[in-house]
Design an enzyme around this catalytic site. Structure first.
Site, PDB file in Angstrom:
ATOM      1  N   GLY A   8     -13.554   9.272  -0.185  1.00  0.00           N
ATOM      2  CA  GLY A   8     -12.221   8.654  -0.292  1.00  0.00           C
ATOM      3  C   GLY A   8     -12.321   7.371  -1.086  1.00  0.00           C
ATOM      4  N   GLY A  11      -9.303   5.352  -2.716  1.00  0.00           N
ATOM      5  CA  GLY A  11      -8.179   4.962  -1.888  1.00  0.00           C
ATOM      6  C   GLY A  11      -8.040   3.457  -1.720  1.00  0.00           C
ATOM      7  N   GLN A  12      -7.066   3.073  -0.894  1.00  0.00           N
ATOM      8  CA  GLN A  12      -6.777   1.650  -0.676  1.00  0.00           C
ATOM      9  C   GLN A  12      -8.023   0.918  -0.172  1.00  0.00           C
ATOM     10  OE1 GLN A  12      -4.060   0.713   2.510  1.00  0.00           O
ATOM     11  NE2 GLN A  12      -3.639  -1.349   1.740  1.00  0.00           N
ATOM     12  N   ASP A  34     -14.614  11.368  -4.459  1.00  0.00           N
ATOM     13  CA  ASP A  34     -13.182  11.603  -4.203  1.00  0.00           C
ATOM     14  C   ASP A  34     -12.798  12.886  -4.920  1.00  0.00           C
ATOM     15  OD1 ASP A  34     -10.244  11.199  -3.862  1.00  0.00           O
ATOM     16  OD2 ASP A  34     -10.822   9.165  -3.317  1.00  0.00           O
ATOM     17  N   TYR A 143      -1.779  13.012  12.413  1.00  0.00           N
ATOM     18  CA  TYR A 143      -2.777  12.021  11.980  1.00  0.00           C
ATOM     19  C   TYR A 143      -3.432  11.364  13.204  1.00  0.00           C
ATOM     20  CZ  TYR A 143      -4.350   7.502   9.969  1.00  0.00           C
ATOM     21  OH  TYR A 143      -5.067   6.385   9.594  1.00  0.00           O
ATOM     22  N   LYS A 147      -7.255  11.405  14.607  1.00  0.00           N
ATOM     23  CA  LYS A 147      -8.030  10.170  14.834  1.00  0.00           C
ATOM     24  C   LYS A 147      -8.599  10.155  16.249  1.00  0.00           C
ATOM     25  CE  LYS A 147      -7.894   8.219  10.838  1.00  0.00           C
ATOM     26  NZ  LYS A 147      -9.132   8.237  10.037  1.00  0.00           N
TER      27      LYS A 147
END
Ligand code: NAD
Ligand code: AKB
Length: 323
Positions: A8, A11-12, A34, A143, A147
């Site tokens: 990832g 990503g942010q 990614d 989501y 988690k």
């Protein structure tokens, strides 16, 4: 020295974590992974290695880990809360399938793993204020379900197979380098960006939706500090609560007006408001403070000032202000 793999990576968080790890360990030591190559603008040093792969593909992950002699995986690839509700099947497959692949490879190869959890593990029956580390966990989104399930899987792999996996329950993260990727807390970044551009903003959460938030430098610091801590002192393997500050959209707008006097925010809550209503307003992060010395540097005022300064610099550099 064995290398670091960040999934990832575009990503942010990934874009900033790759940069921070490359700064510490050297560009060649940190492999980004990614679905697509990183965009030129996301701040990652271009000279570092990058692999295009899907975390659902265990063989591809195994090949990357072996080819680069990876010793530590920062497994960030995921779909977030709002996007997750649009694609629940894909969210389960990427979030759970990817984590299971990483944990199985870690078990076989003796890898260390960081995997982020989220305040999305909490739900409507969880105490809202100062939410304890151990409490009712009844997530309402797919989501949040991934988690919480992921937290349990991490704890199981640690207890059963001795995998050194560590985790944080990040709150909403605020940053200016890479745009957030489909979460409920994204409004904060959007609002700050619009204000820096000299525009008004219509918020997709209601004015009173108070959520725990954190500025990205603190999130990166927490991640690296947790991974640098002695394993014996860690009492939580599911995901440490980490808090920094909490605010409502209205309070953020007010904080922005301290720097952009005419800024106006209006409110048109959509389906993301329901997600926000199930999350806590603040978390008790005593275990993180005690076990590995967690202490955030930024509060709402310091974050607002720093964000606006950087976003305005970007505006000037791109020539869109005063052009
Ligand atoms: P993001 O959406 O910005 O980035 C996720 C990255 O994962 C994207 O670049 C995407 O292309 C990649 N990705 C998606 N599916 C993939 C796949 N199948 N294979 C390989 N890569 C794939 O997310 P982020 O905000 O950087 O979040 C990173 C992690 O931190 C996630 O696990 C997220 O749940 C967690 N987290 C983030 C926040 C936050 O506020 N940003 C808060 C709590 C937890
Ligand atoms: C989201 O809003 O989905 C994320 C998170 C808090 O996990 N920012």
């Amino acid at each position: 020295m064995s290398r670091f793999l960040v999934t990832g990576a575009n990503g942010q968080i990934g874009s900033e974590l790759v940069a921070a790890l490359r700064e510490r360990h050297g560009a060649r030591q940190v492999v980004g992974l990614d679905l697509k190559p990183p965009p030129a603008s996301n701040g990652q040093p271009r000279e570092g290695p990058f692999e295009e792969a899907d975390v659902r593909d265990r063989a591809a992950l195994a090949e990357v880990i072996s080819a680069y002699d990876v010793g530590t995986v920062y497994h960030l690839a995921s779909l977030l809360s709002a996007t997750g509700e649009q694609q629940p099947d894909r969210t389960w497959e990427v979030n759970m399938g990817g984590l299971k692949n990483v944990l199985d490879l870690a078990r076989g190869e003796g890898l260390r793993v960081f995997w982020p959890s989220s305040i999305a593990v909490f739900g409507p029956s969880t105490p809202k204020e100062n939410t304890p580390q151990q409490t009712v966990l009844d997530p309402t989104t797919i989501y949040g379900v991934t988690k919480r399930s992921g937290e349990l899987l991490c704890r199981y792999y640690h207890r059963r197979f001795g995998v050194d996996v560590r985790s944080l329950r990040y709150p909403g993260l605020i940053s200016y380098k890479t745009a957030p990727g489909g979460g409920t807390t994204d409004y904060a970044v959007e609002m700050l960006r619009r204000a820096a551009e000299g525009e008004d903003y219509t918020c997709f959460l209601d004015r009173g939706a108070r959520l725990p938030m954190m500025y990205m430098p603190d999130a990166i610091g927490a991640t690296l500090d947790l991974m640098g801590a002695e394993g014996e002192g860690l009492t939580v393997r599911e995901g440490y609560n980490v808090g920094a500050f909490s605010f409502t959209p209205e309070e953020l707008a007010e904080s922005i007006r301290g720097h952009v006097p005419g800024f106006r925010c209006s409110y048109a809550p959509d389906e993301r408001q329901q997600i926000a209503e199930a999350w806590p307003s603040s978390v008790d992060d005593g275990a993180a403070r005690r076990d590995w010395g967690w202490a955030p540097a930024y509060d709402l005022a310091a974050m607002t000032e720093d964000m606006l300064e950087h976003l305005r610099e970007e505006e000037w550099e791109s020539g869109s202000v005063g052009a």
